[in-house]
Design an enzyme around this catalytic site. Structure first.
Site, PDB file in Angstrom:
ATOM      1  N   ALA A  99       2.185  61.202  24.622  1.00  0.00           N
ATOM      2  CA  ALA A  99       2.274  62.220  25.694  1.00  0.00           C
ATOM      3  C   ALA A  99       3.150  63.405  24.963  1.00  0.00           C
ATOM      4  CB  ALA A  99       3.057  61.832  26.839  1.00  0.00           C
ATOM      5  N   ASN A 123       8.350  58.945   9.233  1.00  0.00           N
ATOM      6  CA  ASN A 123       9.947  59.426   8.951  1.00  0.00           C
ATOM      7  C   ASN A 123      10.462  58.702   7.829  1.00  0.00           C
ATOM      8  OD1 ASN A 123      10.929  56.929   9.870  1.00  0.00           O
ATOM      9  ND2 ASN A 123      11.611  57.737  11.852  1.00  0.00           N
ATOM     10  N   ASP A 158      19.997  66.430  20.647  1.00  0.00           N
ATOM     11  CA  ASP A 158      19.240  65.060  21.052  1.00  0.00           C
ATOM     12  C   ASP A 158      17.963  65.207  20.273  1.00  0.00           C
ATOM     13  OD1 ASP A 158      17.637  63.214  22.142  1.00  0.00           O
ATOM     14  OD2 ASP A 158      17.563  63.888  24.011  1.00  0.00           O
ATOM     15  N   ASP A 196       7.632  64.038  17.296  1.00  0.00           N
ATOM     16  CA  ASP A 196       6.463  64.189  18.067  1.00  0.00           C
ATOM     17  C   ASP A 196       6.099  65.741  18.125  1.00  0.00           C
ATOM     18  OD1 ASP A 196       6.341  61.388  18.351  1.00  0.00           O
ATOM     19  OD2 ASP A 196       7.427  61.514  20.156  1.00  0.00           O
TER      20      ASP A 196
HETATM   21  O1  RIB Z   1       9.217  59.486  19.727  1.00  0.00           O
HETATM   22  C1  RIB Z   1      10.079  59.465  20.973  1.00  0.00           C
HETATM   23  C2  RIB Z   1       9.330  58.739  22.079  1.00  0.00           C
HETATM   24  O2  RIB Z   1       9.579  57.531  21.635  1.00  0.00           O
HETATM   25  C3  RIB Z   1      10.161  58.839  23.214  1.00  0.00           C
HETATM   26  O3  RIB Z   1       9.786  59.695  24.168  1.00  0.00           O
HETATM   27  C4  RIB Z   1       9.999  57.497  23.845  1.00  0.00           C
HETATM   28  O4  RIB Z   1       9.258  57.131  25.008  1.00  0.00           O
HETATM   29  C5  RIB Z   1       9.380  56.530  22.790  1.00  0.00           C
HETATM   30  O5  RIB Z   1       8.206  56.487  22.894  1.00  0.00           O
END
Ligand code: RIB
Length: 294
Positions: free
Chosen positions: A42, A182, A239, A245
């Site tokens: 997502a 990574n 953070d 992602d």
């Molecule tokens: O890559 C970060 C994600 O990893 C977080 O949003 C958490 O849900 C895990 O799936």
């Protein structure tokens, strides 16, 4: 516009912000708690949609209260959720600790994501009709492999984020065009802690590797060329959850727009740098105008 299909997870992230992460057996007092939509699939879908991509999400949420929130979050960012199924039972959750340097540790409970074991005709047609497929490893491996094989059979380019890291079968890697680990995942997959050595080793299995190195940038390596280190913008992280992602989702849009590799990587790095300066996974992902401005 080239369609980007994401076959992946949705999780509700339950995030504790604290000075430092507790050791095993230790209790620490944190300073804040947030509930933020996440999940590697997502997150990549939201990042790509906000960067201007035409994005479709394939996966599952639960029929609990989180399920509706996770679906809404995708839709508000412009992601097509027609193939995001609602399964009986809880949605996926991620239990995250973020320390004062912005580094995180995560435990994922798959919930509804675990029900996505195979693809139906609708999912197969959607992947076949896309130009790019984004995969991660938070769904059962059987579905990830089926997605990759479908994409390869239809000439759809596949980008795999090998996270959470696990041994990767040849039947999956043979269908991957671009691998984006990574540095820890690259070391685990290759057996080499040095990213250059890891990239060299991984090129034996996939044609192109981009190893993300956090604040140090990313290492781009393609078969037959010298690897190149691309620096990241210097920022103060609050953070880092979802930064990888964001990088992948934005990179996918740039590649779908046929941007040259250096420009695509610079764009993805700018988006990831914006993401780490704000709390939460999908909540912190930038929109196209912000990326362009950065
Ligand atoms: O890559 C970060 C994600 O990893 C977080 O949003 C958490 O849900 C895990 O799936």
């Amino acid at each position: 516009m080239t369609r980007i299909a994401v076959l992946g997870s949705t999780n509700m992230d339950l995030v504790a912000y604290t000075e430092r992460a507790p050791r095993l057996g230790e209790t620490v007092t944190g300073r804040e708690f947030r509930t933020v939509p996440g999940g590697k699939g997502a997150n990549q879908a939201v990042a790509a949609a906000r960067a201007g991509g035409d994005v479709l999400m394939i996966g599952a949420v639960g029929d609990d209260a989180y399920g509706g929130l996770l679906r809404d979050n995708l839709e508000h960012s412009g992601v097509d959720t027609d193939l995001l199924h609602t399964a009986e039972g809880p949605s996926g959750t991620a239990h995250i600790v973020v320390d004062s340097a912005g580094a995180n540790a995560i435990v994922v409970i798959p919930g509804a994501n675990a029900t996505v074991t195979a693809l139906g005709p609708g999912e197969i047609a959607a992947i076949a009709g896309a130009g790019l497929l984004l995969l991660q490893l938070e769904l059962p491996l059987s579905a990830v492999v089926e997605g990759a094989r479908t994409a390869r059979a239809q000439g759809v380019r596949t980008i795999l984020t090998p996270s959470p890291v696990q041994p990767l079968p040849a039947e999956l890697l043979d269908c991957v065009d671009l691998l984006v680990p990574n540095e820890h995942e690259a070391a685990e997959l290759s057996g080499f802690a040095d990213p250059w050595a890891a990239a060299d080793h991984l090129l034996g299995r996939v044609p192109v590797v981009v190893i993300t190195l956090g604040a140090k940038g990313c290492l781009y390596a393609a078969r037959g060329t010298e690897p190149v280190l691309f620096p990241a913008p210097e920022v103060t992280a609050v953070d880092t959850t979802g930064a990888g992602d964001t990088f992948v989702g934005t990179l996918a849009v740039a590649l779908a727009e046929h941007r040259p590799v250096p420009e695509a990587l610079a764009w993805a790095a700018a988006a990831a740098a914006l993401c780490v300066q704000r709390p939460g996974a999908s909540a912190s992902m930038p929109y196209r105008t912000e990326i362009e401005a950065a």
